[in-house]
Design a protein around this motif. Structure first.
Motif, PDB file in Angstrom:
ATOM      1  N   GLU A   1      40.006  46.996  53.681  1.00  0.00           N
ATOM      2  CA  GLU A   1      38.774  46.486  53.071  1.00  0.00           C
ATOM      3  C   GLU A   1      39.080  45.740  51.772  1.00  0.00           C
ATOM      4  OE1 GLU A   1      35.787  49.361  52.150  1.00  0.00           O
ATOM      5  OE2 GLU A   1      34.391  47.800  51.515  1.00  0.00           O
ATOM      6  N   MET A   2      40.006  46.303  50.985  1.00  0.00           N
ATOM      7  CA  MET A   2      40.417  45.642  49.736  1.00  0.00           C
ATOM      8  C   MET A   2      40.956  44.252  50.049  1.00  0.00           C
ATOM      9  SD  MET A   2      41.110  45.825  46.422  1.00  0.00           S
ATOM     10  CE  MET A   2      41.971  44.595  45.430  1.00  0.00           C
ATOM     11  N   TYR A   3      41.784  44.171  51.101  1.00  0.00           N
ATOM     12  CA  TYR A   3      42.382  42.884  51.466  1.00  0.00           C
ATOM     13  C   TYR A   3      41.283  41.889  51.868  1.00  0.00           C
ATOM     14  CZ  TYR A   3      45.488  39.470  53.536  1.00  0.00           C
ATOM     15  OH  TYR A   3      46.149  38.299  53.816  1.00  0.00           O
ATOM     16  N   ARG A   4      40.367  42.357  52.723  1.00  0.00           N
ATOM     17  CA  ARG A   4      39.322  41.459  53.244  1.00  0.00           C
ATOM     18  C   ARG A   4      38.394  40.974  52.124  1.00  0.00           C
ATOM     19  NH1 ARG A   4      34.384  42.428  54.574  1.00  0.00           N
ATOM     20  NH2 ARG A   4      34.555  44.697  54.381  1.00  0.00           N
ATOM     21  N   LYS A   5      38.005  41.873  51.234  1.00  0.00           N
ATOM     22  CA  LYS A   5      37.021  41.520  50.206  1.00  0.00           C
ATOM     23  C   LYS A   5      37.610  40.750  49.029  1.00  0.00           C
ATOM     24  CE  LYS A   5      33.384  45.009  50.068  1.00  0.00           C
ATOM     25  NZ  LYS A   5      33.002  46.224  49.352  1.00  0.00           N
ATOM     26  N   HIS A   6      38.863  41.054  48.671  1.00  0.00           N
ATOM     27  CA  HIS A   6      39.365  40.550  47.387  1.00  0.00           C
ATOM     28  C   HIS A   6      40.661  39.749  47.452  1.00  0.00           C
ATOM     29  CE1 HIS A   6      36.347  42.939  45.313  1.00  0.00           C
ATOM     30  NE2 HIS A   6      36.747  44.007  45.986  1.00  0.00           N
ATOM     31  N   VAL A   7      41.546  40.069  48.405  1.00  0.00           N
ATOM     32  CA  VAL A   7      42.889  39.480  48.367  1.00  0.00           C
ATOM     33  C   VAL A   7      42.999  38.237  49.252  1.00  0.00           C
ATOM     34  CG1 VAL A   7      45.347  39.940  48.785  1.00  0.00           C
ATOM     35  CG2 VAL A   7      43.878  41.760  47.890  1.00  0.00           C
ATOM     36  N   LYS A   8      42.456  38.344  50.457  1.00  0.00           N
ATOM     37  CA  LYS A   8      42.596  37.275  51.453  1.00  0.00           C
ATOM     38  C   LYS A   8      42.096  35.927  50.894  1.00  0.00           C
ATOM     39  CE  LYS A   8      41.575  36.282  56.232  1.00  0.00           C
ATOM     40  NZ  LYS A   8      40.694  36.529  57.355  1.00  0.00           N
ATOM     41  N   GLY A   9      42.937  34.921  50.996  1.00  0.00           N
ATOM     42  CA  GLY A   9      42.553  33.585  50.543  1.00  0.00           C
ATOM     43  C   GLY A   9      42.620  33.407  49.030  1.00  0.00           C
ATOM     44  N   ARG A  10      43.010  34.431  48.308  1.00  0.00           N
ATOM     45  CA  ARG A  10      43.080  34.305  46.840  1.00  0.00           C
ATOM     46  C   ARG A  10      44.498  34.368  46.281  1.00  0.00           C
ATOM     47  NH1 ARG A  10      38.035  37.412  46.813  1.00  0.00           N
ATOM     48  NH2 ARG A  10      36.425  35.857  46.378  1.00  0.00           N
ATOM     49  N   LEU A  11      45.407  35.055  46.982  1.00  0.00           N
ATOM     50  CA  LEU A  11      46.750  35.227  46.418  1.00  0.00           C
ATOM     51  C   LEU A  11      47.787  34.676  47.396  1.00  0.00           C
ATOM     52  CD1 LEU A  11      46.428  38.830  44.941  1.00  0.00           C
ATOM     53  CD2 LEU A  11      46.303  36.656  43.722  1.00  0.00           C
ATOM     54  N   ALA A  12      48.567  33.711  46.933  1.00  0.00           N
ATOM     55  CA  ALA A  12      49.541  33.038  47.807  1.00  0.00           C
ATOM     56  C   ALA A  12      50.524  34.034  48.395  1.00  0.00           C
ATOM     57  CB  ALA A  12      50.294  31.985  46.996  1.00  0.00           C
ATOM     58  N   GLY A  13      50.763  33.917  49.688  1.00  0.00           N
ATOM     59  CA  GLY A  13      51.799  34.716  50.356  1.00  0.00           C
ATOM     60  C   GLY A  13      51.417  36.149  50.648  1.00  0.00           C
ATOM     61  N   ALA A  14      50.226  36.595  50.208  1.00  0.00           N
ATOM     62  CA  ALA A  14      49.887  38.018  50.383  1.00  0.00           C
ATOM     63  C   ALA A  14      49.476  38.287  51.829  1.00  0.00           C
ATOM     64  CB  ALA A  14      48.763  38.415  49.439  1.00  0.00           C
ATOM     65  N   THR A  15      50.147  39.238  52.463  1.00  0.00           N
ATOM     66  CA  THR A  15      49.815  39.633  53.831  1.00  0.00           C
ATOM     67  C   THR A  15      48.986  40.921  53.771  1.00  0.00           C
ATOM     68  OG1 THR A  15      51.627  41.183  54.166  1.00  0.00           O
ATOM     69  CG2 THR A  15      52.138  38.840  54.465  1.00  0.00           C
ATOM     70  N   PRO A  16      48.331  41.291  54.887  1.00  0.00           N
ATOM     71  CA  PRO A  16      47.569  42.564  54.866  1.00  0.00           C
ATOM     72  C   PRO A  16      48.463  43.791  55.005  1.00  0.00           C
ATOM     73  CG  PRO A  16      47.124  41.308  56.890  1.00  0.00           C
ATOM     74  CD  PRO A  16      48.121  40.513  56.110  1.00  0.00           C
ATOM     75  N   ARG A  17      49.764  43.601  55.118  1.00  0.00           N
ATOM     76  CA  ARG A  17      50.663  44.749  55.303  1.00  0.00           C
ATOM     77  C   ARG A  17      50.832  45.525  53.990  1.00  0.00           C
ATOM     78  NH1 ARG A  17      53.339  40.629  57.973  1.00  0.00           N
ATOM     79  NH2 ARG A  17      54.869  40.383  56.287  1.00  0.00           N
TER      80      ARG A  17
END
Ligand SMILES: Cc1cc2nc3c(=O)[nH]c(=O)nc-3n(C[C@H](O)[C@H](O)[C@H](O)COP(=O)(O)OP(=O)(O)OC[C@H]3O[C@@H](n4cnc5c(N)ncnc54)[C@H](O)[C@@H]3O)c2cc1C
Length: 388
Positions: free
Chosen positions: A301-317
């Motif tokens: 949920e953290m990834y979907r709401k805040h990280v995805k599309g905002r931090l270069a290279g960040a994967t959901p792993r």
């Protein structure tokens, strides 16, 4: 047999280790007690890194504390040879239009700029377009964001800071008792402290028990302090190219409310992960009942709401998580004050999720007050009386 001491510090996390070190530096007879063996993962001071900003948007009253902390960490680095503070820079960013709120304060970027100007702290004011050009780790910017960049900010290593202060305090003569729980504290003339391994009578005591402060002290702290569970997440990066040597730590508000935001740290040297978190103030817990396990769904949920599309290279792993305690006052500020009923008991805690950067400086000012020194820092804003 009742043991005698000049000062007893109850809790040796961020605040207690700082007070202990500063008392020991002043040659005071101090005993520090902790139910665990700090640094540990049970309270508020674990997880490798904590952001530090010198021009704190929480208000100018905090600036002398954090500025002093930076000086003390450099002093400790020289004494111990440990790296404690990485001044890689810090970026605080908010949307270009509409209201924002952070740590209970509106317009956090403008407030940070104001404090920087008041205290002569080196900084730059940027818009989103300039941020995207200089710091390619941040994606999806509209271009009109308002940002405060402080080159002297960055992050500290909390576990190392605690260890360095405890080790130096011990070398300077302080006694440290770990695995000892304080069961009760009271004042009848002197302060009487009942612990799991005996009684100590002290001239003065300092309660730096973090999330355990209210259960230990009762009223009025049980009315003033709430504890929130917060979660840290480490996501794998599949590309490190955007994270150069000047990649800053960051606080990124991307919506109107206190929870529309993420903060994070550049990858540590040799690491291919980014540590990020947000905050929540809805779900309450206690230091003894907090769920320390993190469900993978929380990281998703953290990834979907805040990280995805905002931090270069960040994967959901996700390779690591940690749950941690915020001990919060009604105005999200601090309490650094004498106990309202017991003048020999000082309470230093409840640092509402933004205390680490100030901890070394708080230790200094508290030790100064306890040993009858001058009041170099005005602590009025941190008084208990403000809640009456
Ligand atoms: C997830 C998270 C992220 C954060 N990020 C930042 C950040 O980026 N920047 C920043 O400046 N701040 C940050 N903070 C806030 C900062 O880390 C805290 O304000 C600070 O660590 C609190 O320190 P403390 O000494 O009050 O508590 P703790 O470090 O938890 O210490 C309390 C100690 O008291 C001991 N204790 C409790 N009860 C007893 C007892 N009865 N007997 C004996 N010992 C006892 C405990 O064992 C513990 O060691 C963050 C906090 C969290 C949780």
């Amino acid at each position: 047999m009742t043991e005698q001491a000049d000062f007893v510090i109850i809790g040796l996390g961020a605040m207690g280790s700082a007070v202990l070190y500063q008392l020991a530096k002043r040659g005071a007879h101090a005993i520090g007690v902790d139910r665990f063996a700090p640094p540990h993962r049970m309270g508020s001071s674990h997880g490798e890194t904590r952001i530090t900003r010198q021009a704190v948007g929480e208000g100018g009253d905090y600036a002398p504390l954090v500025l002093n902390s930076h000086r003390i960490w450099r002093e400790l680095e020289a004494d111990t040879g440990e790296k404690l503070l990485n001044d890689c820079g810090v970026l605080v960013m908010a949307p270009g239009t509409g209201p924002t709120s952070h740590h209970g304060k509106p317009d956090f970027v403008a407030r940070s700029i104001e404090v920087a100007r008041d205290f002569g702290i080196k900084h730059e004011v940027l818009d989103g377009a300039e941020v995207a050009r200089r710091f390619p780790q941040f994606l999806g910017l509209a271009g009109n964001e308002k940002a405060y960049y402080e080159p002297g900010g960055g992050y500290v290593f909390p576990e190392r800071c605690i260890s360095a202060q405890l080790n130096r305090g011990s070398q300077l003569g302080a006694q440290i008792r770990t695995g000892v729980e304080v069961l009760s504290i009271d004042q009848h003339g002197m302060v009487r402290i009942e612990t799991s391994s005996g009684t100590i009578q002290a001239q003065q005591a300092v309660v730096t028990a973090g999330g355990w402060t209210a259960p230990l002290l009762g009223a009025p702290f049980d009315r003033l302090l709430t504890v929130n569970r917060q979660v840290l997440h480490w996501y794998e990066l599949d590309d490190l190219a955007a994270y150069g040597p000047d990649a800053p730590a960051f606080v990124w508000m991307h919506g109107a409310t206190d929870v529309d935001y993420l903060y994070g740290f550049p990858p540590l040297p040799g690491d291919r992960r980014i540590k990020v978190a947000t905050e929540q103030y809805e779900t309450l817990t206690t230091a003894n009942t907090i769920d320390r396990e993190v469900d993978p769904a929380e990281s998703a949920e953290m990834y979907r709401k805040h990280v995805k599309g905002r931090l270069a290279g960040a994967t959901p792993r996700v390779t690591q998580t940690a749950a941690c305690l915020y001990t919060v006052t009604p105005d999200r500020g601090f309490i650094i004050d004498r106990h309202p009923r017991y003048d020999r008991i000082f309470v230093v805690s409840a640092c509402s999720g933004h205390g680490f950067k100030h901890s070394a400086g708080i230790g200094d000012v508290v030790a100064e007050q306890l040993t009858g020194g001058s009041n170099r820092v005005d602590l009025t804003s941190f008084s208990i009386a403000r809640f009456e």
